[in-house]
Design a protein around this motif. Structure first.
Motif, PDB file in Angstrom:
ATOM      1  N   GLY A 170      -0.240  51.661   9.427  1.00  0.00           N
ATOM      2  CA  GLY A 170       1.032  51.189   9.934  1.00  0.00           C
ATOM      3  C   GLY A 170       0.870  50.476  11.256  1.00  0.00           C
ATOM      4  O   GLY A 170      -0.245  50.175  11.693  1.00  0.00           O
ATOM      5  N   SER A 171       2.005  50.196  11.898  1.00  0.00           N
ATOM      6  CA  SER A 171       2.024  49.488  13.169  1.00  0.00           C
ATOM      7  C   SER A 171       2.513  50.421  14.271  1.00  0.00           C
ATOM      8  O   SER A 171       3.188  51.415  14.009  1.00  0.00           O
ATOM      9  CB  SER A 171       2.943  48.263  13.099  1.00  0.00           C
ATOM     10  OG  SER A 171       2.500  47.362  12.106  1.00  0.00           O
ATOM     11  N   SER A 172       2.157  50.069  15.499  1.00  0.00           N
ATOM     12  CA  SER A 172       2.581  50.863  16.649  1.00  0.00           C
ATOM     13  C   SER A 172       2.566  49.959  17.871  1.00  0.00           C
ATOM     14  O   SER A 172       2.393  48.743  17.763  1.00  0.00           O
ATOM     15  CB  SER A 172       1.643  52.061  16.840  1.00  0.00           C
ATOM     16  OG  SER A 172       2.078  52.878  17.895  1.00  0.00           O
ATOM     17  N   GLU A 173       2.779  50.561  19.011  1.00  0.00           N
ATOM     18  CA  GLU A 173       2.678  49.851  20.287  1.00  0.00           C
ATOM     19  C   GLU A 173       1.846  50.707  21.230  1.00  0.00           C
ATOM     20  O   GLU A 173       2.076  51.907  21.359  1.00  0.00           O
ATOM     21  CB  GLU A 173       4.052  49.590  20.886  1.00  0.00           C
ATOM     22  CG  GLU A 173       4.012  48.666  22.088  1.00  0.00           C
ATOM     23  CD  GLU A 173       5.405  48.231  22.520  1.00  0.00           C
ATOM     24  OE1 GLU A 173       5.847  48.711  23.581  1.00  0.00           O
ATOM     25  OE2 GLU A 173       6.031  47.422  21.812  1.00  0.00           O
ATOM     26  N   VAL A 174       0.837  50.093  21.838  1.00  0.00           N
ATOM     27  CA  VAL A 174      -0.065  50.806  22.739  1.00  0.00           C
ATOM     28  C   VAL A 174      -0.024  50.112  24.095  1.00  0.00           C
ATOM     29  O   VAL A 174      -0.440  48.958  24.221  1.00  0.00           O
ATOM     30  CB  VAL A 174      -1.507  50.819  22.202  1.00  0.00           C
ATOM     31  CG1 VAL A 174      -2.439  51.546  23.163  1.00  0.00           C
ATOM     32  CG2 VAL A 174      -1.554  51.464  20.818  1.00  0.00           C
ATOM     33  N   ALA A 175       0.509  50.801  25.097  1.00  0.00           N
ATOM     34  CA  ALA A 175       0.617  50.256  26.455  1.00  0.00           C
ATOM     35  C   ALA A 175       1.256  48.857  26.441  1.00  0.00           C
ATOM     36  O   ALA A 175       0.795  47.941  27.122  1.00  0.00           O
ATOM     37  CB  ALA A 175      -0.759  50.215  27.124  1.00  0.00           C
ATOM     38  N   GLY A 176       2.306  48.716  25.660  1.00  0.00           N
ATOM     39  CA  GLY A 176       3.035  47.461  25.607  1.00  0.00           C
ATOM     40  C   GLY A 176       2.449  46.415  24.688  1.00  0.00           C
ATOM     41  O   GLY A 176       3.016  45.324  24.552  1.00  0.00           O
ATOM     42  N   GLU A 177       1.339  46.732  24.028  1.00  0.00           N
ATOM     43  CA  GLU A 177       0.692  45.766  23.129  1.00  0.00           C
ATOM     44  C   GLU A 177       0.898  46.179  21.678  1.00  0.00           C
ATOM     45  O   GLU A 177       0.689  47.340  21.316  1.00  0.00           O
ATOM     46  CB  GLU A 177      -0.808  45.681  23.435  1.00  0.00           C
ATOM     47  CG  GLU A 177      -1.556  44.675  22.562  1.00  0.00           C
ATOM     48  CD  GLU A 177      -3.016  44.521  22.951  1.00  0.00           C
ATOM     49  OE1 GLU A 177      -3.721  43.757  22.271  1.00  0.00           O
ATOM     50  OE2 GLU A 177      -3.442  45.173  23.929  1.00  0.00           O
ATOM     51  N   GLY A 178       1.338  45.242  20.845  1.00  0.00           N
ATOM     52  CA  GLY A 178       1.480  45.527  19.422  1.00  0.00           C
ATOM     53  C   GLY A 178       0.137  45.885  18.820  1.00  0.00           C
ATOM     54  O   GLY A 178      -0.879  45.254  19.125  1.00  0.00           O
ATOM     55  N   ALA A 179       0.126  46.911  17.968  1.00  0.00           N
ATOM     56  CA  ALA A 179      -1.140  47.408  17.439  1.00  0.00           C
ATOM     57  C   ALA A 179      -1.021  47.702  15.948  1.00  0.00           C
ATOM     58  O   ALA A 179       0.058  47.986  15.431  1.00  0.00           O
ATOM     59  CB  ALA A 179      -1.570  48.670  18.190  1.00  0.00           C
ATOM     60  N   GLU A 180      -2.162  47.622  15.276  1.00  0.00           N
ATOM     61  CA  GLU A 180      -2.278  48.024  13.884  1.00  0.00           C
ATOM     62  C   GLU A 180      -3.189  49.245  13.823  1.00  0.00           C
ATOM     63  O   GLU A 180      -4.228  49.288  14.474  1.00  0.00           O
ATOM     64  CB  GLU A 180      -2.864  46.892  13.031  1.00  0.00           C
ATOM     65  CG  GLU A 180      -2.019  45.627  13.003  1.00  0.00           C
ATOM     66  CD  GLU A 180      -0.677  45.829  12.323  1.00  0.00           C
ATOM     67  OE1 GLU A 180      -0.553  46.776  11.523  1.00  0.00           O
ATOM     68  OE2 GLU A 180       0.243  45.043  12.592  1.00  0.00           O
ATOM     69  N   LEU A 209      -8.199  49.550  20.780  1.00  0.00           N
ATOM     70  CA  LEU A 209      -7.348  50.135  21.817  1.00  0.00           C
ATOM     71  C   LEU A 209      -7.571  51.642  21.940  1.00  0.00           C
ATOM     72  O   LEU A 209      -7.583  52.167  23.045  1.00  0.00           O
ATOM     73  CB  LEU A 209      -5.875  49.861  21.503  1.00  0.00           C
ATOM     74  CG  LEU A 209      -5.486  48.376  21.372  1.00  0.00           C
ATOM     75  CD1 LEU A 209      -4.024  48.265  20.951  1.00  0.00           C
ATOM     76  CD2 LEU A 209      -5.728  47.634  22.667  1.00  0.00           C
ATOM     77  N   TRP A 210      -7.696  52.319  20.812  1.00  0.00           N
ATOM     78  CA  TRP A 210      -8.045  53.734  20.850  1.00  0.00           C
ATOM     79  C   TRP A 210      -8.701  54.164  19.549  1.00  0.00           C
ATOM     80  O   TRP A 210      -8.579  53.505  18.521  1.00  0.00           O
ATOM     81  CB  TRP A 210      -6.875  54.644  21.212  1.00  0.00           C
ATOM     82  CG  TRP A 210      -5.640  54.598  20.360  1.00  0.00           C
ATOM     83  CD1 TRP A 210      -4.442  54.041  20.689  1.00  0.00           C
ATOM     84  CD2 TRP A 210      -5.447  55.178  19.047  1.00  0.00           C
ATOM     85  NE1 TRP A 210      -3.535  54.216  19.675  1.00  0.00           N
ATOM     86  CE2 TRP A 210      -4.119  54.920  18.660  1.00  0.00           C
ATOM     87  CE3 TRP A 210      -6.250  55.885  18.169  1.00  0.00           C
ATOM     88  CZ2 TRP A 210      -3.593  55.331  17.430  1.00  0.00           C
ATOM     89  CZ3 TRP A 210      -5.739  56.296  16.939  1.00  0.00           C
ATOM     90  CH2 TRP A 210      -4.422  56.013  16.599  1.00  0.00           C
ATOM     91  N   PHE A 211      -9.418  55.275  19.651  1.00  0.00           N
ATOM     92  CA  PHE A 211     -10.154  55.878  18.537  1.00  0.00           C
ATOM     93  C   PHE A 211      -9.840  57.366  18.556  1.00  0.00           C
ATOM     94  O   PHE A 211      -9.851  57.984  19.626  1.00  0.00           O
ATOM     95  CB  PHE A 211     -11.656  55.627  18.763  1.00  0.00           C
ATOM     96  CG  PHE A 211     -12.598  56.480  17.937  1.00  0.00           C
ATOM     97  CD1 PHE A 211     -13.309  55.928  16.879  1.00  0.00           C
ATOM     98  CD2 PHE A 211     -12.806  57.822  18.236  1.00  0.00           C
ATOM     99  CE1 PHE A 211     -14.197  56.710  16.132  1.00  0.00           C
ATOM    100  CE2 PHE A 211     -13.684  58.605  17.490  1.00  0.00           C
ATOM    101  CZ  PHE A 211     -14.382  58.038  16.433  1.00  0.00           C
ATOM    102  N   GLU A 212      -9.578  57.958  17.410  1.00  0.00           N
ATOM    103  CA  GLU A 212      -9.341  59.398  17.365  1.00  0.00           C
ATOM    104  C   GLU A 212     -10.048  59.998  16.152  1.00  0.00           C
ATOM    105  O   GLU A 212      -9.833  59.561  15.017  1.00  0.00           O
ATOM    106  CB  GLU A 212      -7.855  59.727  17.317  1.00  0.00           C
ATOM    107  CG  GLU A 212      -7.591  61.220  17.438  1.00  0.00           C
ATOM    108  CD  GLU A 212      -6.135  61.547  17.750  1.00  0.00           C
ATOM    109  OE1 GLU A 212      -5.661  62.562  17.210  1.00  0.00           O
ATOM    110  OE2 GLU A 212      -5.497  60.813  18.512  1.00  0.00           O
TER     111      GLU A 212
END
Length: 259
Positions: A170-180, A209-212
């Motif tokens: 899905g999509s999200s927002e990370v620190a104001g940046e659109g993310a997939e 942007l991030w890894f989990e």
């Protein structure tokens, strides 16, 4: 216009020779449950002709002590690069080496153990270590379309590769940046039981942007891999050769990832 100005104008229009560019990026790895800082990562990336050629990573405990280092060489493959990783807390070393047509995984579990190795079939679908980053970018459109994209991921500790799939969540927002958001999991029925890894990439920048999920680092006793949330808050910034040399030669010392 003077001759000097004409020459300067011509030089400004002339194509410049391709230069190697260095970029520096920091990341922080935290316990996904408590948010406690486990370690940090210093990444240096060397590009040539706009292609990533080398990566150097230094891992630090929360107090700044460097305890592990990884060198990645993309010369032979962007998806399955050669790499060498060492962690002096445990004497653990692993990597992928190339010699001619052979691709070899190797591991040394501790300083007192002998190195073990195995030759791997380096087919078109093989992905290793940081090559997963490039795999996501190369398959960006199929992933956005919802396809489950297969890959063979090399696991040096097992001296083998395993079939995984990557799918958009899905999509999200990370620190104001659109993310997939994408999920990596084992293929088949094992994928329902084994841990997965989630990653977020900038929709426009296509940068991580991030890894989990499971880190490539083990706990202080060497018993199991750490579960982490690794954030890359800023894009890579320009760096110089001196910084590369400093990180490449910085002494490694044992420290505790968990206080």
């Amino acid at each position: 216009m003077s001759l000097r100005h004409v020459l300067l104008a011509c030089l400004a229009l002339a194509p410049l020779p391709a230069l190697a560019a260095l970029g520096f990026q920091e990341a922080s790895a935290r316990d996904p449950d408590t948010g406690d800082l486990l370690y940090t990562e210093d990444h240096l990336l060397r590009h040539q002709d706009q292609q990533l050629r080398q990566r150097l990573v230094v891992y630090r405990c929360a107090d700044g002590t460097a305890f592990a280092r990884k060198r990645v060489d993309y010369a032979a493959s962007a998806l399955a690069p050669a790499f060498h990783f060492e962690d002096v807390r445990l004497g653990y070393r692993e990597g992928l080496r190339r010699g001619g047509a052979d691709t070899q995984l190797w591991v040394q579990a501790s300083a007192g153990d002998a190195e073990r190795s195995a030759t791997l079939d380096a087919g078109a679908g093989l992905v290793a270590d940081a090559g997963f980053d490039e795999f996501i970018r190369q398959h960006w459109q199929p992933l956005l379309a919802g396809d489950a994209v297969p890959l063979e991921f090399a696991v040096p500790s097992r001296l083998d590769s395993y079939g995984f799939t990557v799918r958009r969540r899905g999509s999200s927002e990370v620190a104001g940046e659109g993310a997939e958001i994408f999920r990596l999991r084992l293929g088949g029925l094992l994928g329902l039981l084994a841990p997965h890894i989630d990653v977020a990439y900038g929709r426009e920048s296509r940068r991580l942007l991030w890894f989990e999920g499971l880190s490539n680092l083990r706990d202080d006793q060497g018993d199991e891999q750490l579960q982490t949330r690794i954030d890359f808050p800023r894009p890579a910034q320009p760096a110089n050769e001196a910084r590369w040399q400093a990180l490449a030669s910085e002494p490694l010392s044992a420290c505790r990832v968990r206080g």
